[in-house]
Design a protein around this motif. Structure first.
Motif, PDB file in Angstrom:
ATOM      1  N   VAL A 466       0.832  -1.198   0.000  1.00  0.00           N
ATOM      2  CA  VAL A 466       0.000   0.000   0.000  1.00  0.00           C
ATOM      3  C   VAL A 466       0.869   1.252   0.000  1.00  0.00           C
ATOM      4  CG1 VAL A 466      -1.659   1.347   1.346  1.00  0.00           C
ATOM      5  CG2 VAL A 466      -1.962  -1.137   1.093  1.00  0.00           C
ATOM      6  N   LEU A 467       1.919   1.237   0.811  1.00  0.00           N
ATOM      7  CA  LEU A 467       2.831   2.377   0.869  1.00  0.00           C
ATOM      8  C   LEU A 467       3.478   2.620  -0.489  1.00  0.00           C
ATOM      9  CD1 LEU A 467       4.412   4.552   2.440  1.00  0.00           C
ATOM     10  CD2 LEU A 467       6.068   2.751   3.034  1.00  0.00           C
ATOM     11  N   ARG A 468       3.878   1.545  -1.158  1.00  0.00           N
ATOM     12  CA  ARG A 468       4.535   1.668  -2.462  1.00  0.00           C
ATOM     13  C   ARG A 468       3.593   2.326  -3.473  1.00  0.00           C
ATOM     14  NH1 ARG A 468       5.742  -3.178  -2.814  1.00  0.00           N
ATOM     15  NH2 ARG A 468       7.937  -3.104  -2.144  1.00  0.00           N
ATOM     16  N   THR A 469       2.354   1.883  -3.495  1.00  0.00           N
ATOM     17  CA  THR A 469       1.375   2.460  -4.432  1.00  0.00           C
ATOM     18  C   THR A 469       1.062   3.909  -4.080  1.00  0.00           C
ATOM     19  OG1 THR A 469       0.392   0.274  -4.708  1.00  0.00           O
ATOM     20  CG2 THR A 469      -0.904   2.157  -5.448  1.00  0.00           C
ATOM     21  N   TYR A 470       0.899   4.190  -2.804  1.00  0.00           N
ATOM     22  CA  TYR A 470       0.558   5.535  -2.343  1.00  0.00           C
ATOM     23  C   TYR A 470       1.628   6.546  -2.746  1.00  0.00           C
ATOM     24  CZ  TYR A 470      -0.587   9.280   0.994  1.00  0.00           C
ATOM     25  OH  TYR A 470      -0.899  10.491   1.576  1.00  0.00           O
ATOM     26  N   ALA A 481      -6.627   3.720  -3.257  1.00  0.00           N
ATOM     27  CA  ALA A 481      -7.746   2.878  -2.831  1.00  0.00           C
ATOM     28  C   ALA A 481      -8.317   2.096  -4.004  1.00  0.00           C
ATOM     29  CB  ALA A 481      -8.831   3.750  -2.205  1.00  0.00           C
ATOM     30  N   GLN A 482      -8.393   2.737  -5.154  1.00  0.00           N
ATOM     31  CA  GLN A 482      -8.924   2.075  -6.341  1.00  0.00           C
ATOM     32  C   GLN A 482      -8.019   0.920  -6.770  1.00  0.00           C
ATOM     33  OE1 GLN A 482      -9.117   4.651  -9.734  1.00  0.00           O
ATOM     34  NE2 GLN A 482     -10.329   3.205 -10.970  1.00  0.00           N
ATOM     35  N   LEU A 483      -6.697   1.137  -6.774  1.00  0.00           N
ATOM     36  CA  LEU A 483      -5.760   0.113  -7.216  1.00  0.00           C
ATOM     37  C   LEU A 483      -5.721  -1.080  -6.267  1.00  0.00           C
ATOM     38  CD1 LEU A 483      -2.786   2.325  -8.496  1.00  0.00           C
ATOM     39  CD2 LEU A 483      -4.358   0.965  -9.880  1.00  0.00           C
ATOM     40  N   HIS A 484      -5.994  -0.826  -4.984  1.00  0.00           N
ATOM     41  CA  HIS A 484      -5.973  -1.925  -4.015  1.00  0.00           C
ATOM     42  C   HIS A 484      -7.379  -2.465  -3.715  1.00  0.00           C
ATOM     43  CE1 HIS A 484      -1.706  -2.136  -2.765  1.00  0.00           C
ATOM     44  NE2 HIS A 484      -1.671  -0.873  -3.181  1.00  0.00           N
ATOM     45  N   ARG A 494      -5.230   1.932   7.000  1.00  0.00           N
ATOM     46  CA  ARG A 494      -3.936   1.323   6.646  1.00  0.00           C
ATOM     47  C   ARG A 494      -2.823   2.376   6.643  1.00  0.00           C
ATOM     48  NH1 ARG A 494      -5.391  -3.214   1.983  1.00  0.00           N
ATOM     49  NH2 ARG A 494      -7.122  -4.163   3.151  1.00  0.00           N
ATOM     50  N   LEU A 495      -3.112   3.550   6.131  1.00  0.00           N
ATOM     51  CA  LEU A 495      -2.101   4.609   6.137  1.00  0.00           C
ATOM     52  C   LEU A 495      -1.749   5.007   7.569  1.00  0.00           C
ATOM     53  CD1 LEU A 495      -3.313   6.888   3.184  1.00  0.00           C
ATOM     54  CD2 LEU A 495      -1.361   5.312   3.213  1.00  0.00           C
TER      55      LEU A 495
END
Length: 527
Positions: A466-470, A481-484, A494-495
Protein backbone atom coordinates in the motif's frame (compact mmCIF):
# COMPACT_ATOMS: atom_id res chain seq x y z
CA UNK A 1 30.51 -43.42 -12.56
CA UNK A 2 31.17 -41.47 -15.75
CA UNK A 3 34.82 -41.58 -16.77
CA UNK A 4 36.38 -38.31 -17.84
CA UNK A 5 39.83 -37.50 -19.13
CA UNK A 6 40.69 -36.01 -15.76
CA UNK A 7 40.72 -39.47 -14.19
CA UNK A 8 43.79 -40.53 -16.09
CA UNK A 9 45.64 -37.25 -16.56
CA UNK A 10 47.22 -35.50 -19.54
CA UNK A 11 47.79 -37.55 -22.65
CA UNK A 12 51.42 -37.98 -23.63
CA UNK A 13 51.99 -36.53 -27.10
CA UNK A 14 51.96 -39.29 -29.69
CA UNK A 15 55.37 -39.86 -31.26
CA UNK A 16 55.73 -40.43 -34.98
CA UNK A 17 57.04 -43.70 -36.41
CA UNK A 18 60.66 -44.18 -35.38
CA UNK A 19 63.04 -42.05 -37.39
CA UNK A 20 66.25 -43.40 -38.90
CA UNK A 21 68.17 -41.43 -36.28
CA UNK A 22 66.16 -43.01 -33.45
CA UNK A 23 66.73 -46.51 -34.82
CA UNK A 24 70.46 -45.91 -34.98
CA UNK A 25 70.47 -44.75 -31.37
CA UNK A 26 68.95 -48.01 -30.06
CA UNK A 27 71.23 -49.92 -27.74
CA UNK A 28 71.15 -53.06 -29.86
CA UNK A 29 72.11 -51.11 -32.97
CA UNK A 30 74.91 -49.27 -31.21
CA UNK A 31 76.44 -52.66 -30.46
CA UNK A 32 77.03 -53.02 -34.21
CA UNK A 33 79.10 -49.78 -34.29
CA UNK A 34 76.97 -48.03 -36.97
CA UNK A 35 78.44 -45.35 -39.25
CA UNK A 36 76.43 -43.11 -41.58
CA UNK A 37 78.42 -42.89 -44.81
CA UNK A 38 75.81 -41.15 -47.00
CA UNK A 39 72.60 -39.14 -46.57
CA UNK A 40 73.48 -37.88 -43.09
CA UNK A 41 71.10 -34.95 -43.56
CA UNK A 42 68.13 -37.31 -44.09
CA UNK A 43 68.22 -39.19 -40.79
CA UNK A 44 64.87 -37.78 -39.61
CA UNK A 45 62.99 -39.84 -42.17
CA UNK A 46 60.30 -42.00 -40.54
CA UNK A 47 60.82 -45.76 -40.50
CA UNK A 48 57.54 -47.56 -41.13
CA UNK A 49 59.00 -51.07 -41.08
CA UNK A 50 62.29 -52.99 -41.12
CA UNK A 51 62.93 -55.43 -43.98
CA UNK A 52 65.83 -57.91 -44.32
CA UNK A 53 66.57 -58.59 -47.98
CA UNK A 54 69.51 -59.82 -50.05
CA UNK A 55 67.81 -59.88 -53.45
CA UNK A 56 69.11 -57.20 -55.85
CA UNK A 57 65.57 -56.40 -57.01
CA UNK A 58 64.16 -55.91 -53.48
CA UNK A 59 62.90 -52.46 -54.45
CA UNK A 60 59.89 -53.90 -56.28
CA UNK A 61 58.72 -55.51 -53.04
CA UNK A 62 58.72 -52.28 -50.98
CA UNK A 63 55.87 -49.83 -50.41
CA UNK A 64 57.84 -46.97 -48.87
CA UNK A 65 59.25 -46.10 -45.47
CA UNK A 66 61.16 -49.36 -44.96
CA UNK A 67 64.65 -49.61 -43.52
CA UNK A 68 66.38 -52.32 -45.58
CA UNK A 69 69.00 -54.54 -43.89
CA UNK A 70 71.48 -56.39 -46.14
CA UNK A 71 74.96 -57.92 -46.24
CA UNK A 72 75.19 -57.22 -49.98
CA UNK A 73 76.44 -60.73 -50.67
CA UNK A 74 74.76 -60.82 -54.09
CA UNK A 75 76.16 -57.42 -55.05
CA UNK A 76 79.83 -58.00 -54.35
CA UNK A 77 82.15 -57.33 -57.30
CA UNK A 78 79.56 -55.53 -59.46
CA UNK A 79 79.61 -51.76 -59.01
CA UNK A 80 76.82 -51.21 -61.54
CA UNK A 81 74.58 -53.60 -59.64
CA UNK A 82 75.49 -51.86 -56.39
CA UNK A 83 74.55 -48.43 -57.77
CA UNK A 84 71.33 -49.76 -59.32
CA UNK A 85 70.43 -51.41 -55.99
CA UNK A 86 70.60 -48.02 -54.26
CA UNK A 87 68.64 -46.32 -57.05
CA UNK A 88 65.88 -48.94 -56.91
CA UNK A 89 65.53 -48.42 -53.16
CA UNK A 90 65.35 -44.67 -53.71
CA UNK A 91 62.57 -45.15 -56.28
CA UNK A 92 60.72 -47.33 -53.80
CA UNK A 93 61.03 -44.50 -51.22
CA UNK A 94 62.91 -46.63 -48.71
CA UNK A 95 63.80 -44.84 -45.47
CA UNK A 96 67.42 -46.05 -45.31
CA UNK A 97 69.82 -48.90 -46.13
CA UNK A 98 71.87 -50.67 -43.47
CA UNK A 99 74.81 -52.67 -44.80
CA UNK A 100 76.54 -55.20 -42.55
CA UNK A 101 80.28 -55.25 -43.32
CA UNK A 102 81.89 -58.66 -43.60
CA UNK A 103 83.01 -61.05 -46.31
CA UNK A 104 81.14 -59.35 -49.14
CA UNK A 105 82.15 -55.84 -48.14
CA UNK A 106 84.98 -55.48 -45.63
CA UNK A 107 84.73 -51.66 -46.11
CA UNK A 108 81.97 -49.30 -47.24
CA UNK A 109 81.63 -49.70 -51.05
CA UNK A 110 82.29 -46.44 -52.90
CA UNK A 111 79.75 -47.18 -55.66
CA UNK A 112 76.93 -47.58 -53.15
CA UNK A 113 78.05 -44.54 -51.15
CA UNK A 114 78.19 -42.27 -54.22
CA UNK A 115 74.80 -43.45 -55.46
CA UNK A 116 73.26 -42.97 -52.02
CA UNK A 117 74.64 -39.43 -51.80
CA UNK A 118 73.22 -38.57 -55.21
CA UNK A 119 69.81 -39.99 -54.28
CA UNK A 120 69.78 -38.53 -50.79
CA UNK A 121 69.23 -42.01 -49.31
CA UNK A 122 70.81 -42.64 -45.89
CA UNK A 123 73.39 -45.43 -46.13
CA UNK A 124 74.59 -46.92 -42.83
CA UNK A 125 77.30 -49.53 -42.38
CA UNK A 126 77.77 -51.78 -39.34
CA UNK A 127 81.43 -52.33 -38.51
CA UNK A 128 80.78 -55.20 -36.10
CA UNK A 129 78.88 -58.42 -36.75
CA UNK A 130 75.27 -57.87 -35.85
CA UNK A 131 72.29 -60.26 -35.91
CA UNK A 132 69.69 -58.57 -38.06
CA UNK A 133 66.93 -60.50 -36.29
CA UNK A 134 67.58 -58.53 -33.10
CA UNK A 135 67.19 -55.23 -34.91
CA UNK A 136 63.97 -56.26 -36.69
CA UNK A 137 62.54 -57.60 -33.44
CA UNK A 138 63.38 -54.40 -31.55
CA UNK A 139 62.07 -51.99 -34.17
CA UNK A 140 58.96 -53.98 -35.09
CA UNK A 141 57.91 -54.30 -31.45
CA UNK A 142 58.35 -50.56 -30.90
CA UNK A 143 56.33 -49.73 -34.00
CA UNK A 144 53.56 -52.13 -33.01
CA UNK A 145 53.43 -50.63 -29.51
CA UNK A 146 53.10 -47.16 -30.99
CA UNK A 147 50.28 -48.21 -33.28
CA UNK A 148 48.50 -49.93 -30.42
CA UNK A 149 48.97 -46.87 -28.20
CA UNK A 150 47.54 -44.64 -30.92
CA UNK A 151 44.46 -46.82 -31.28
CA UNK A 152 44.01 -47.06 -27.51
CA UNK A 153 44.35 -43.31 -27.08
CA UNK A 154 41.90 -42.66 -29.88
CA UNK A 155 39.27 -44.87 -28.29
CA UNK A 156 39.93 -43.56 -24.78
CA UNK A 157 39.56 -39.94 -25.88
CA UNK A 158 36.41 -40.69 -27.86
CA UNK A 159 34.85 -42.58 -24.96
CA UNK A 160 35.73 -39.93 -22.40
CA UNK A 161 34.47 -36.99 -24.47
CA UNK A 162 31.30 -38.83 -25.38
CA UNK A 163 30.74 -39.50 -21.69
CA UNK A 164 31.02 -35.81 -20.93
CA UNK A 165 28.53 -34.93 -23.65
CA UNK A 166 25.91 -37.48 -22.66
CA UNK A 167 26.29 -36.32 -19.06
CA UNK A 168 25.20 -32.86 -20.24
CA UNK A 169 28.57 -31.12 -20.01
CA UNK A 170 28.54 -27.62 -21.56
CA UNK A 171 30.66 -26.72 -24.55
CA UNK A 172 33.20 -24.86 -22.41
CA UNK A 173 33.83 -27.92 -20.24
CA UNK A 174 34.37 -30.00 -23.34
CA UNK A 175 36.88 -27.57 -24.82
CA UNK A 176 38.77 -27.18 -21.56
CA UNK A 177 39.09 -30.96 -21.33
CA UNK A 178 40.39 -31.14 -24.88
CA UNK A 179 42.86 -28.33 -24.22
CA UNK A 180 44.03 -29.92 -20.99
CA UNK A 181 44.93 -33.17 -22.68
CA UNK A 182 46.39 -31.74 -25.85
CA UNK A 183 48.51 -29.39 -23.77
CA UNK A 184 47.70 -26.37 -25.91
CA UNK A 185 44.92 -23.80 -26.47
CA UNK A 186 41.94 -24.92 -28.52
CA UNK A 187 39.96 -22.53 -30.73
CA UNK A 188 36.63 -23.16 -32.46
CA UNK A 189 35.81 -20.87 -35.39
CA UNK A 190 33.15 -20.43 -38.02
CA UNK A 191 34.01 -20.48 -41.72
CA UNK A 192 35.00 -16.80 -41.61
CA UNK A 193 37.60 -17.65 -38.91
CA UNK A 194 35.57 -15.73 -36.33
CA UNK A 195 36.20 -17.26 -32.91
CA UNK A 196 33.14 -19.00 -31.47
CA UNK A 197 34.71 -20.58 -28.40
CA UNK A 198 38.08 -21.30 -26.83
CA UNK A 199 39.49 -23.72 -24.31
CA UNK A 200 42.66 -23.87 -22.28
CA UNK A 201 44.70 -21.78 -19.92
CA UNK A 202 43.46 -18.21 -20.18
CA UNK A 203 46.89 -16.58 -20.59
CA UNK A 204 47.82 -19.01 -23.38
CA UNK A 205 44.47 -18.46 -25.10
CA UNK A 206 44.93 -14.70 -24.88
CA UNK A 207 48.37 -15.01 -26.48
CA UNK A 208 46.78 -16.83 -29.41
CA UNK A 209 43.85 -14.44 -29.77
CA UNK A 210 46.09 -11.38 -29.54
CA UNK A 211 47.51 -12.27 -32.95
CA UNK A 212 44.50 -14.19 -34.22
CA UNK A 213 44.07 -12.45 -37.56
CA UNK A 214 47.57 -13.38 -38.67
CA UNK A 215 47.32 -16.89 -37.22
CA UNK A 216 43.97 -17.53 -38.89
CA UNK A 217 45.29 -16.45 -42.28
CA UNK A 218 48.45 -18.55 -42.03
CA UNK A 219 46.85 -21.61 -40.47
CA UNK A 220 43.92 -21.48 -42.85
CA UNK A 221 45.88 -23.02 -45.70
CA UNK A 222 48.48 -25.37 -44.26
CA UNK A 223 49.37 -27.10 -41.05
CA UNK A 224 52.70 -26.89 -39.32
CA UNK A 225 54.50 -26.00 -36.11
CA UNK A 226 51.69 -27.49 -34.04
CA UNK A 227 48.78 -25.65 -35.71
CA UNK A 228 46.43 -28.51 -36.48
CA UNK A 229 42.91 -28.16 -37.82
CA UNK A 230 39.89 -30.42 -38.12
CA UNK A 231 36.66 -29.55 -39.90
CA UNK A 232 33.30 -29.32 -38.14
CA UNK A 233 30.21 -30.28 -40.06
CA UNK A 234 27.90 -33.04 -41.14
CA UNK A 235 25.45 -34.12 -43.82
CA UNK A 236 27.61 -32.54 -46.45
CA UNK A 237 27.65 -29.16 -44.71
CA UNK A 238 30.82 -27.69 -43.28
CA UNK A 239 30.18 -24.97 -40.68
CA UNK A 240 33.39 -24.50 -38.73
CA UNK A 241 36.77 -25.71 -37.59
CA UNK A 242 38.55 -26.67 -34.42
CA UNK A 243 42.21 -25.76 -34.20
CA UNK A 244 44.92 -26.99 -31.86
CA UNK A 245 47.17 -23.98 -31.40
CA UNK A 246 50.80 -24.90 -30.83
CA UNK A 247 50.45 -28.64 -30.22
CA UNK A 248 53.85 -29.85 -29.01
CA UNK A 249 53.54 -33.50 -29.97
CA UNK A 250 53.84 -35.17 -33.35
CA UNK A 251 51.60 -33.96 -36.14
CA UNK A 252 50.05 -37.40 -36.54
CA UNK A 253 49.08 -37.48 -32.88
CA UNK A 254 47.73 -33.95 -33.08
CA UNK A 255 45.57 -34.82 -36.07
CA UNK A 256 44.20 -37.80 -34.19
CA UNK A 257 43.25 -35.68 -31.17
CA UNK A 258 41.82 -32.94 -33.39
CA UNK A 259 39.66 -35.49 -35.22
CA UNK A 260 38.38 -36.94 -31.94
CA UNK A 261 37.65 -33.42 -30.67
CA UNK A 262 35.80 -32.56 -33.88
CA UNK A 263 33.67 -35.70 -33.57
CA UNK A 264 32.81 -34.75 -30.00
CA UNK A 265 31.83 -31.19 -30.94
CA UNK A 266 29.59 -32.36 -33.76
CA UNK A 267 27.97 -34.88 -31.41
CA UNK A 268 27.52 -32.14 -28.79
CA UNK A 269 25.75 -30.01 -31.36
CA UNK A 270 23.50 -32.85 -32.50
CA UNK A 271 22.48 -34.00 -29.02
CA UNK A 272 21.99 -30.50 -27.74
CA UNK A 273 19.93 -29.38 -30.69
CA UNK A 274 22.23 -26.38 -31.05
CA UNK A 275 23.99 -24.82 -33.99
CA UNK A 276 27.13 -22.91 -34.74
CA UNK A 277 25.05 -19.74 -34.49
CA UNK A 278 24.19 -20.66 -30.90
CA UNK A 279 27.91 -21.01 -30.22
CA UNK A 280 28.35 -17.47 -31.54
CA UNK A 281 25.72 -16.33 -29.04
CA UNK A 282 27.48 -18.17 -26.24
CA UNK A 283 30.79 -16.57 -27.20
CA UNK A 284 29.25 -13.08 -27.18
CA UNK A 285 27.48 -13.81 -23.90
CA UNK A 286 30.70 -14.90 -22.23
CA UNK A 287 32.57 -11.84 -23.48
CA UNK A 288 29.90 -9.27 -22.57
CA UNK A 289 29.22 -10.91 -19.20
CA UNK A 290 32.92 -10.75 -18.35
CA UNK A 291 33.02 -7.13 -19.51
CA UNK A 292 29.98 -6.09 -17.49
CA UNK A 293 31.08 -7.93 -14.34
CA UNK A 294 34.48 -6.26 -14.25
CA UNK A 295 36.03 -9.47 -12.89
CA UNK A 296 38.40 -9.59 -15.87
CA UNK A 297 40.13 -6.30 -16.79
CA UNK A 298 38.83 -4.89 -20.06
CA UNK A 299 42.30 -4.80 -21.58
CA UNK A 300 42.63 -8.55 -21.12
CA UNK A 301 39.34 -9.08 -22.96
CA UNK A 302 40.43 -7.04 -25.97
CA UNK A 303 41.95 -10.04 -27.85
CA UNK A 304 38.72 -12.01 -27.36
CA UNK A 305 36.65 -9.13 -28.71
CA UNK A 306 38.89 -8.73 -31.74
CA UNK A 307 38.88 -12.48 -32.45
CA UNK A 308 35.08 -12.51 -32.14
CA UNK A 309 34.96 -10.12 -35.09
CA UNK A 310 34.26 -6.89 -33.19
CA UNK A 311 36.17 -3.89 -34.64
CA UNK A 312 38.11 -2.32 -31.77
CA UNK A 313 40.69 0.04 -33.28
CA UNK A 314 39.72 3.73 -33.21
CA UNK A 315 36.04 3.02 -32.63
CA UNK A 316 33.16 4.52 -30.68
CA UNK A 317 31.45 1.96 -28.45
CA UNK A 318 27.79 2.31 -27.52
CA UNK A 319 26.67 -0.01 -24.68
CA UNK A 320 22.94 -0.79 -24.81
CA UNK A 321 20.68 -3.02 -22.72
CA UNK A 322 17.24 -4.10 -23.95
CA UNK A 323 14.66 -5.43 -21.50
CA UNK A 324 12.89 -8.62 -22.60
CA UNK A 325 14.57 -8.50 -25.99
CA UNK A 326 15.05 -11.50 -28.26
CA UNK A 327 18.83 -11.88 -28.86
CA UNK A 328 18.27 -13.45 -32.28
CA UNK A 329 16.00 -10.57 -33.32
CA UNK A 330 18.49 -7.99 -32.05
CA UNK A 331 21.32 -9.68 -33.92
CA UNK A 332 19.27 -9.70 -37.12
CA UNK A 333 18.49 -6.03 -36.55
CA UNK A 334 22.18 -5.18 -36.34
CA UNK A 335 22.91 -7.05 -39.55
CA UNK A 336 19.95 -5.41 -41.29
CA UNK A 337 21.12 -1.93 -40.30
CA UNK A 338 24.77 -2.74 -41.04
CA UNK A 339 25.88 -1.96 -37.49
CA UNK A 340 28.91 -3.92 -36.22
CA UNK A 341 28.30 -5.22 -32.72
CA UNK A 342 27.82 -8.09 -30.31
CA UNK A 343 24.54 -9.29 -28.79
CA UNK A 344 24.27 -11.39 -25.64
CA UNK A 345 21.52 -12.35 -23.24
CA UNK A 346 22.34 -11.40 -19.67
CA UNK A 347 20.50 -12.27 -16.47
CA UNK A 348 16.93 -11.30 -15.55
CA UNK A 349 15.62 -10.90 -19.10
CA UNK A 350 18.16 -8.28 -20.12
CA UNK A 351 20.00 -8.42 -23.45
CA UNK A 352 23.21 -6.47 -23.94
CA UNK A 353 24.11 -4.93 -27.29
CA UNK A 354 27.57 -3.46 -27.77
CA UNK A 355 27.81 -1.33 -30.91
CA UNK A 356 31.21 -0.58 -32.45
CA UNK A 357 30.98 2.45 -34.72
CA UNK A 358 33.47 4.44 -36.75
CA UNK A 359 34.58 7.64 -35.08
CA UNK A 360 32.94 9.79 -37.77
CA UNK A 361 29.50 8.19 -37.31
CA UNK A 362 26.78 9.83 -35.22
CA UNK A 363 26.56 7.36 -32.35
CA UNK A 364 23.55 9.01 -30.69
CA UNK A 365 21.54 9.09 -33.93
CA UNK A 366 22.37 5.49 -34.83
CA UNK A 367 21.42 4.26 -31.36
CA UNK A 368 18.10 6.13 -31.60
CA UNK A 369 17.49 4.70 -35.09
CA UNK A 370 18.22 1.19 -33.81
CA UNK A 371 15.79 1.65 -30.89
CA UNK A 372 13.06 3.07 -33.12
CA UNK A 373 13.37 0.21 -35.61
CA UNK A 374 13.28 -2.27 -32.75
CA UNK A 375 10.02 -0.82 -31.45
CA UNK A 376 8.56 -0.97 -34.93
CA UNK A 377 9.69 -4.53 -35.61
CA UNK A 378 8.65 -5.87 -32.21
CA UNK A 379 5.32 -4.02 -32.19
CA UNK A 380 5.87 -3.18 -28.52
CA UNK A 381 5.64 0.52 -27.67
CA UNK A 382 6.96 -0.30 -24.21
CA UNK A 383 10.23 -1.74 -25.55
CA UNK A 384 12.98 0.07 -23.69
CA UNK A 385 16.55 0.43 -24.94
CA UNK A 386 18.80 1.65 -22.13
CA UNK A 387 22.07 3.32 -23.04
CA UNK A 388 25.09 4.63 -21.19
CA UNK A 389 26.11 6.91 -24.01
CA UNK A 390 29.09 6.57 -26.38
CA UNK A 391 32.53 5.50 -25.12
CA UNK A 392 35.67 6.13 -27.14
CA UNK A 393 37.96 4.07 -24.91
CA UNK A 394 37.68 0.30 -24.62
CA UNK A 395 38.53 0.49 -20.90
CA UNK A 396 35.32 2.52 -20.35
CA UNK A 397 33.06 -0.12 -21.90
CA UNK A 398 32.57 -2.22 -18.71
CA UNK A 399 31.34 0.80 -16.73
CA UNK A 400 29.10 1.71 -19.67
CA UNK A 401 27.52 -1.74 -19.78
CA UNK A 402 26.87 -1.64 -16.04
CA UNK A 403 25.33 1.81 -16.28
CA UNK A 404 23.07 0.73 -19.15
CA UNK A 405 22.02 -2.29 -17.11
CA UNK A 406 21.23 -0.05 -14.13
CA UNK A 407 19.09 2.19 -16.34
CA UNK A 408 17.25 -0.82 -17.77
CA UNK A 409 16.62 -2.12 -14.24
CA UNK A 410 15.38 1.28 -13.13
CA UNK A 411 12.60 1.32 -15.71
CA UNK A 412 11.72 -2.36 -15.42
CA UNK A 413 8.05 -2.94 -14.60
CA UNK A 414 7.50 0.81 -14.40
CA UNK A 415 4.41 2.45 -15.85
CA UNK A 416 6.59 5.48 -16.54
CA UNK A 417 8.21 3.52 -19.39
CA UNK A 418 5.35 4.65 -21.64
CA UNK A 419 6.57 8.23 -21.40
CA UNK A 420 10.26 7.48 -21.90
CA UNK A 421 12.20 8.14 -25.13
CA UNK A 422 13.26 5.21 -27.35
CA UNK A 423 16.79 5.37 -25.90
CA UNK A 424 16.72 5.83 -22.14
CA UNK A 425 19.71 7.21 -20.27
CA UNK A 426 20.49 7.74 -16.63
CA UNK A 427 19.16 11.29 -16.70
CA UNK A 428 15.78 9.99 -17.87
CA UNK A 429 15.18 7.79 -14.81
CA UNK A 430 15.97 10.49 -12.25
CA UNK A 431 15.87 9.38 -8.62
CA UNK A 432 15.06 5.75 -9.42
CA UNK A 433 18.18 5.54 -11.57
CA UNK A 434 20.36 7.08 -8.88
CA UNK A 435 19.08 4.63 -6.29
CA UNK A 436 19.75 1.72 -8.63
CA UNK A 437 23.36 2.84 -9.00
CA UNK A 438 23.77 3.20 -5.23
CA UNK A 439 21.84 0.12 -4.14
CA UNK A 440 24.95 -1.84 -3.13
CA UNK A 441 26.32 0.97 -0.99
CA UNK A 442 26.26 -0.13 2.69
CA UNK A 443 25.12 3.34 3.80
CA UNK A 444 22.12 3.21 1.45
CA UNK A 445 21.26 -0.31 2.60
CA UNK A 446 21.47 0.75 6.24
CA UNK A 447 19.30 3.82 5.52
CA UNK A 448 16.58 1.69 3.86
CA UNK A 449 16.53 -0.80 6.75
CA UNK A 450 16.32 1.99 9.32
CA UNK A 451 13.54 3.91 7.58
CA UNK A 452 11.37 0.86 6.83
CA UNK A 453 12.13 -1.23 9.90
CA UNK A 454 8.54 -1.23 11.12
CA UNK A 455 7.25 -2.77 7.86
CA UNK A 456 10.06 -5.19 6.96
CA UNK A 457 8.39 -8.28 8.34
CA UNK A 458 5.87 -10.81 7.07
CA UNK A 459 3.01 -8.99 8.78
CA UNK A 460 3.96 -5.75 7.06
CA UNK A 461 3.97 -7.03 3.47
CA UNK A 462 0.45 -5.81 2.72
CA UNK A 463 1.14 -2.42 4.27
CA UNK A 464 4.40 -2.15 2.34
CA UNK A 465 2.51 -2.71 -0.92
CA UNK A 466 0.00 0.00 0.00
CA UNK A 467 2.83 2.38 0.87
CA UNK A 468 4.54 1.67 -2.46
CA UNK A 469 1.38 2.46 -4.43
CA UNK A 470 0.56 5.54 -2.34
CA UNK A 471 4.00 7.08 -2.95
CA UNK A 472 4.15 6.03 -6.63
CA UNK A 473 0.81 7.79 -7.30
CA UNK A 474 2.04 11.01 -5.72
CA UNK A 475 0.14 10.34 -2.46
CA UNK A 476 -3.19 10.14 -4.29
CA UNK A 477 -5.52 8.43 -1.84
CA UNK A 478 -8.38 7.89 -4.28
CA UNK A 479 -6.14 6.25 -6.85
CA UNK A 480 -4.41 4.12 -4.21
CA UNK A 481 -7.75 2.88 -2.83
CA UNK A 482 -8.92 2.07 -6.34
CA UNK A 483 -5.76 0.11 -7.22
CA UNK A 484 -5.97 -1.93 -4.02
CA UNK A 485 -9.75 -2.43 -4.29
CA UNK A 486 -10.50 -1.01 -0.83
CA UNK A 487 -12.73 1.77 0.41
CA UNK A 488 -11.36 5.17 1.36
CA UNK A 489 -11.95 4.61 5.12
CA UNK A 490 -10.12 1.26 4.89
CA UNK A 491 -7.21 2.95 3.13
CA UNK A 492 -7.05 5.65 5.81
CA UNK A 493 -6.80 2.99 8.51
CA UNK A 494 -3.94 1.32 6.65
CA UNK A 495 -2.10 4.61 6.14
CA UNK A 496 -2.48 5.36 9.85
CA UNK A 497 -1.03 1.92 10.64
CA UNK A 498 1.90 2.59 8.29
CA UNK A 499 2.64 5.96 9.90
CA UNK A 500 2.42 4.43 13.37
CA UNK A 501 4.82 1.63 12.53
CA UNK A 502 7.31 3.93 10.83
CA UNK A 503 6.89 6.86 13.21
CA UNK A 504 6.48 9.35 10.35
CA UNK A 505 3.93 11.81 9.03
CA UNK A 506 3.33 11.06 5.36
CA UNK A 507 1.67 14.46 4.90
CA UNK A 508 5.07 16.02 5.60
CA UNK A 509 6.88 16.27 2.27
CA UNK A 510 10.42 15.70 3.64
CA UNK A 511 9.40 12.69 5.71
CA UNK A 512 7.42 11.20 2.82
CA UNK A 513 10.39 11.78 0.48
CA UNK A 514 12.71 10.05 2.94
CA UNK A 515 10.42 7.01 3.11
CA UNK A 516 10.02 7.01 -0.68
CA UNK A 517 13.81 6.97 -1.19
CA UNK A 518 14.18 4.17 1.37
CA UNK A 519 11.48 2.16 -0.41
CA UNK A 520 13.16 2.63 -3.80
CA UNK A 521 16.46 1.49 -2.28
CA UNK A 522 14.78 -1.53 -0.68
CA UNK A 523 13.14 -2.57 -3.96
CA UNK A 524 16.39 -2.09 -5.86
CA UNK A 525 18.22 -4.32 -3.39
CA UNK A 526 15.54 -6.99 -3.63
CA UNK A 527 15.82 -6.92 -7.43
Amino acid sequence: MTTTLETWGPVEPLEPALSVRQVLSLERVLAGDPEVVAGADRLDRPVRWVHVAEAPDVGVMLTGGEMVLTTGVLLAGDENAQAEYIRSLHRAEAAAVVLGLGRAFPAPPDAMRRAAERCGLPLVVLHRPFPFAELTEEVQSRLVRRKFAAVSLSEAVRTALTGLITAGAPLQRLLDEIAHHTGCPVVVTNLAHRVLATGGERSAVDDVLRDWERIARQAGGTEGDGWIRAELGGRGERWGEIMLCGYRGATAGGRLLADRAAEALVLHRMLGGTSAHTWEEQSAQSLLTDLASGVVPARQLLPRARAAGLPVNRRTFVPLVVRDGDPAQLDRMLRLLGLPGLVAELADGATAVLLSLARDQDAEALAAHFAARLRTESGEARTVVASAGPRTLWDEVPAGLREAQHVADAVADSSAALDLPPVVRLKDVHLRGLIRLLRDDPHVQSFAERELDGLLCAAGDDLLAVLRTYLATGRNKSRTAQLHHVSRPALYRRLEAIQARLGVDLDDFEQAASVHIALLAHDAQQA
